[in-house]
Design an enzyme around this catalytic site. Structure first.
Site, PDB file in Angstrom:
ATOM      1  N   GLU A 258      87.427 -47.163 -40.108  1.00 45.20           N
ATOM      2  CA  GLU A 258      87.036 -47.483 -38.999  1.00 45.20           C
ATOM      3  C   GLU A 258      85.567 -47.112 -38.705  1.00 45.20           C
ATOM      4  O   GLU A 258      85.128 -45.864 -38.477  1.00 45.20           O
ATOM      5  CB  GLU A 258      87.903 -46.786 -37.768  1.00 45.20           C
ATOM      6  N   CYS A 291      82.231 -46.511 -30.418  1.00 41.08           N
ATOM      7  CA  CYS A 291      82.065 -47.416 -31.619  1.00 41.08           C
ATOM      8  C   CYS A 291      82.337 -48.856 -30.970  1.00 41.08           C
ATOM      9  O   CYS A 291      81.751 -49.806 -31.368  1.00 41.08           O
ATOM     10  CB  CYS A 291      83.133 -47.290 -32.559  1.00 41.08           C
ATOM     11  N   GLU A 389      73.255 -50.821 -35.073  1.00 44.32           N
ATOM     12  CA  GLU A 389      74.213 -49.963 -33.976  1.00 44.32           C
ATOM     13  C   GLU A 389      73.306 -48.974 -33.388  1.00 44.32           C
ATOM     14  O   GLU A 389      72.357 -48.196 -34.253  1.00 44.32           O
ATOM     15  CB  GLU A 389      75.348 -49.311 -34.961  1.00 44.32           C
TER      16      GLU A 389
HETATM   17  P1  NAD Z   1      79.168 -39.917 -40.038  1.00 48.62           P
HETATM   18  O1  NAD Z   1      79.700 -41.039 -41.148  1.00 48.62           O
HETATM   19  O2  NAD Z   1      77.902 -39.256 -40.000  1.00 48.62           O
HETATM   20  O3  NAD Z   1      80.360 -38.713 -40.142  1.00 48.62           O
HETATM   21  C1  NAD Z   1      81.488 -38.922 -39.872  1.00 48.62           C
HETATM   22  C2  NAD Z   1      82.490 -37.990 -40.915  1.00 48.62           C
HETATM   23  O4  NAD Z   1      82.036 -38.101 -42.287  1.00 48.62           O
HETATM   24  C3  NAD Z   1      82.155 -36.482 -40.239  1.00 48.62           C
HETATM   25  O5  NAD Z   1      83.258 -35.715 -40.412  1.00 48.62           O
HETATM   26  C4  NAD Z   1      81.138 -36.117 -41.262  1.00 48.62           C
HETATM   27  O6  NAD Z   1      80.938 -34.786 -41.938  1.00 48.62           O
HETATM   28  C5  NAD Z   1      81.667 -36.836 -42.735  1.00 48.62           C
HETATM   29  N1  NAD Z   1      80.906 -37.140 -43.985  1.00 48.62           N
HETATM   30  C6  NAD Z   1      79.596 -37.204 -43.931  1.00 48.62           C
HETATM   31  N2  NAD Z   1      79.120 -37.406 -45.068  1.00 48.62           N
HETATM   32  C7  NAD Z   1      80.377 -37.573 -46.004  1.00 48.62           C
HETATM   33  C8  NAD Z   1      80.379 -37.381 -47.312  1.00 48.62           C
HETATM   34  N3  NAD Z   1      79.432 -37.667 -48.215  1.00 48.62           N
HETATM   35  N4  NAD Z   1      81.644 -37.394 -47.493  1.00 48.62           N
HETATM   36  C9  NAD Z   1      82.725 -37.301 -47.034  1.00 48.62           C
HETATM   37  N5  NAD Z   1      82.524 -36.988 -45.664  1.00 48.62           N
HETATM   38  C10 NAD Z   1      81.331 -37.086 -45.116  1.00 48.62           C
HETATM   39  O7  NAD Z   1      79.470 -40.527 -38.583  1.00 48.62           O
HETATM   40  P2  NAD Z   1      79.221 -39.897 -37.089  1.00 48.62           P
HETATM   41  O8  NAD Z   1      77.776 -39.768 -36.749  1.00 48.62           O
HETATM   42  O9  NAD Z   1      79.956 -38.594 -37.121  1.00 48.62           O
HETATM   43  O10 NAD Z   1      80.021 -40.829 -36.369  1.00 48.62           O
HETATM   44  C11 NAD Z   1      79.298 -41.674 -35.699  1.00 48.62           C
HETATM   45  C12 NAD Z   1      79.810 -43.153 -36.286  1.00 48.62           C
HETATM   46  O11 NAD Z   1      81.343 -43.345 -36.189  1.00 48.62           O
HETATM   47  C13 NAD Z   1      79.349 -44.443 -35.540  1.00 48.62           C
HETATM   48  O12 NAD Z   1      78.867 -45.455 -36.349  1.00 48.62           O
HETATM   49  C14 NAD Z   1      80.696 -44.895 -34.876  1.00 48.62           C
HETATM   50  O13 NAD Z   1      80.407 -46.496 -34.505  1.00 48.62           O
HETATM   51  C15 NAD Z   1      81.695 -44.681 -35.764  1.00 48.62           C
HETATM   52  N6  NAD Z   1      82.777 -44.608 -35.237  1.00 48.62           N
HETATM   53  C16 NAD Z   1      83.907 -45.532 -35.622  1.00 48.62           C
HETATM   54  C17 NAD Z   1      85.131 -45.680 -34.634  1.00 48.62           C
HETATM   55  C18 NAD Z   1      86.226 -46.857 -34.724  1.00 48.62           C
HETATM   56  O14 NAD Z   1      87.189 -46.570 -34.475  1.00 48.62           O
HETATM   57  N7  NAD Z   1      85.604 -48.013 -35.347  1.00 48.62           N
HETATM   58  C19 NAD Z   1      85.186 -44.781 -33.836  1.00 48.62           C
HETATM   59  C20 NAD Z   1      84.425 -43.754 -33.408  1.00 48.62           C
HETATM   60  C21 NAD Z   1      83.299 -43.829 -34.020  1.00 48.62           C
END
Ligand code: NAD
Length: 490
Positions: A258, A291, A389
């Site tokens: 997601e 999101c 985004e």
């Molecule tokens: P992000 O991708 O930076 O981080 C998300 C998670 O991934 C964190 O827990 C982080 O520690 C982990 N992560 C980062 N690098 C990783 C790696 N190499 N391996 C494994 N895990 C890793 O995202 P963010 O900045 O925390 O969140 C914002 C994003 O999330 C936006 O793009 C938003 O649209 C999206 N989002 C989507 C939904 C949905 O339901 N579609 C809901 C909420 C947020």
């Protein structure tokens, strides 16, 4: 081993800073700083997992799996309903800690988000109990479809609604008979630890639910590459999703993603304008760090001037400040780095010809990580501000002439998470909603959704759907057993 604090007092609530693995609190040698976006103070040094702690969590989850999977579904569901009760009993604690940790509004947590966290357990506990597929028949043979637990599920979540988004995956995963390892976001890790306490009090057996705290690189990377996983549910950004997909690929682990969005709000000149303006102003919720946010407003040319004026007036009335105050409408951005990214998007858009009719930069009086609600017009077609985004309190308004043009513009994106349509014409509502390419289309409403409905995104917005039976499709191994027409299996 260096001794680090094992708990912290946050808004009067004691939070354990260690991992939760196999029903025990586990320490790490290293820690990471958890900073509050409200005032950029350090709340705690949280224990930071690496490959060793991840291995231990996977082993604990694997060991706990057979007994949890074998438990009659009614017993599993009873335990998960007790988790829901535990969440309901601690709504105030969870709300205070989440607000301090990620800066989102306390009033949203109290009234909507935390009750929904409880629902994430209760709904899927109920659903699991009535999950069944009717038998099929072919040439006298009877085919029985069953939903078997898949195994160990890794859940990785973002910071913008950490507990809600985590439990939306954990609820169905546990209800289906799997064991779970949660890696919460390093920018808002604390409520995951409170959830571990709640699950233990509710009688979730050791190893069935585990939390590894840590960074994406430190804990997320070894978890996603681990051969001991059976499912991987990730909510976060598109670039991270690409890295995770590559890490999980050698193990052929099924993924549910997601991801981000660039969703449109399409307003026709036959719309109820009061409603359209309300829906537009709602897009500044959670400082636009949502999101599903309808960031691209597409408005029919005959009403664009009035719509824009009223949205600017409405957004200007929003009260920005400390999210712990019930009266606050718009809070701060999550981190300094994120604040700079949002500022960069807006500065480049303005340099490229966009005009800010409201906001356009930091909130000078509040300082810190407070960025003013921003409404931009005249953005250059195809420019970054219209295509990427921007996960902050920034919206753009563009105009269109015809229904066909509205649909083309709305669908002109690599994302496809949601689309919102405002019209007073029921036939147009049917036509345009059918033509919009998105996982969720809202007609004259926004953010309303039953947990039984499918949720997910097209294109770069994700892989798969969850909700209702779609969650169980993902979190189970679906089996078809074919009985020959012997008579004894009917
Ligand atoms: P992000 O991708 O930076 O981080 C998300 C998670 O991934 C964190 O827990 C982080 O520690 C982990 N992560 C980062 N690098 C990783 C790696 N190499 N391996 C494994 N895990 C890793 O995202 P963010 O900045 O925390 O969140 C914002 C994003 O999330 C936006 O793009 C938003 O649209 C999206 N989002 C989507 C939904 C949905 O339901 N579609 C809901 C909420 C947020």
């Amino acid at each position: 081993m260096a001794e680090h604090a094992v708990s912290a007092e946050v808004e009067g609530v004691s939070v354990d800073l260690r991992h939760w693995i196999g029903g025990e609190r586990v320490s790490s040698e290293s820690t990471f700083a958890d900073i509050s976006p409200i005032d950029e103070t350090e709340l705690a040094q949280v224990h930071s997992a690496g490959a060793e702690e991840v291995d231990r969590a996977v082993a604990a989850a694997r060991a706990a799996f057979p007994a949890w999977a074998a438990l009659p579904v009614a017993e599993r569901s009873a335990i998960l309903r007790r988790v829901a009760d535990g969440v309901e009993a601690r709504v105030e604690d969870l709300s205070r800690v989440e607000t301090r940790d990620n800066g989102s509004l306390i009033r949203s947590h109290r009234r909507g988000v935390m009750p929904r966290v409880a629902m994430n357990f209760r709904f899927f506990a109920d659903y699991a109990e009535q999950l069944a597929h009717p038998d099929l028949e072919v040439r006298g043979h009877r085919e029985r479809v069953t939903y078997d637990p898949a195994g160990v599920v890794a859940v990785i979540t973002p910071w913008n609604a950490p507990l809600m988004l985590a439990t939306w995956r954990i609820g169905p995963a546990l209800a289906a008979g799997n064991t779970v390892i949660l890696k919460p976001p390093e920018w808002a890790p604390l409520t995951a630890s409170l959830l571990a306490d709640i699950t233990a009090e509710a009688g979730v057996p050791p190893g069935v639910f585990n939390v590894v705290q840590g960074t994406g690189i430190g804990a997320g990377a070894p978890l996603t590459a681990h051969p001991g996983l059976n499912r991987l549910a990730f909510t976060g950004s598109v670039p991270t999703a690409g890295v995770i997909a590559a890490a999980a690929a050698p193990n052929i682990v099924p993924l549910s993603f997601e991801l981000g969005g660039k969703s449109p709000l399409v307003v026709f000149d036959d719309a109820d304008l009061d409603l359209a303006v309300d829906l537009a102003v709602e897009q500044f919720d959670n400082a636009g760090q949502v999101c599903l946010k309808a960031a691209r407003m597409l408005v029919q040319s005959s009403i664009v001037e009035e719509f824009t004026r009223r949205v600017v007036e409405g957004a200007a009335r929003l009260r920005q400040g400390d999210p712990r105050d019930e009266e606050t409408d718009v809070s701060a951005l999550i981190t300094r780095r994120h604040f700079e990214q949002i500022s960069g998007f807006v500065e480049r858009a303005i340099a490229d010809g966009a005009r800010p009719l409201l906001g356009g930069g930091p909130h000078d009086e509040l300082g810190g990580l407070f960025f003013r609600p921003t409404v931009l017009v005249d953005a250059k077609p195809g420019s970054e501000i219209l295509t990427e985004e921007v996960f902050g309190p920034v919206v753009t308004i563009e105009s269109f002439e015809t229904e066909e043009e509205a649909v083309v513009k709305a669908n002109d994106t690599r994302f496809g998470l949601a689309a919102t349509l405002v019209t007073g014409d029921p036939e147009r509502a049917e036509r345009v909603s059918a033509a919009l390419e998105a996982g969720t289309v809202w007609v004259n409403c926004f953010f309303v959704r039953d947990l039984g409905a499918p949720f997910g995104g097209n294109g770069r917005s994700g892989i798969g759907r969850e909700g209702g039976v779609w969650s169980f499709d993902f979190y189970t191994d679906i089996k078809n057993t074919v009985f020959a027409p012997s008579g004894w299996s009917s």
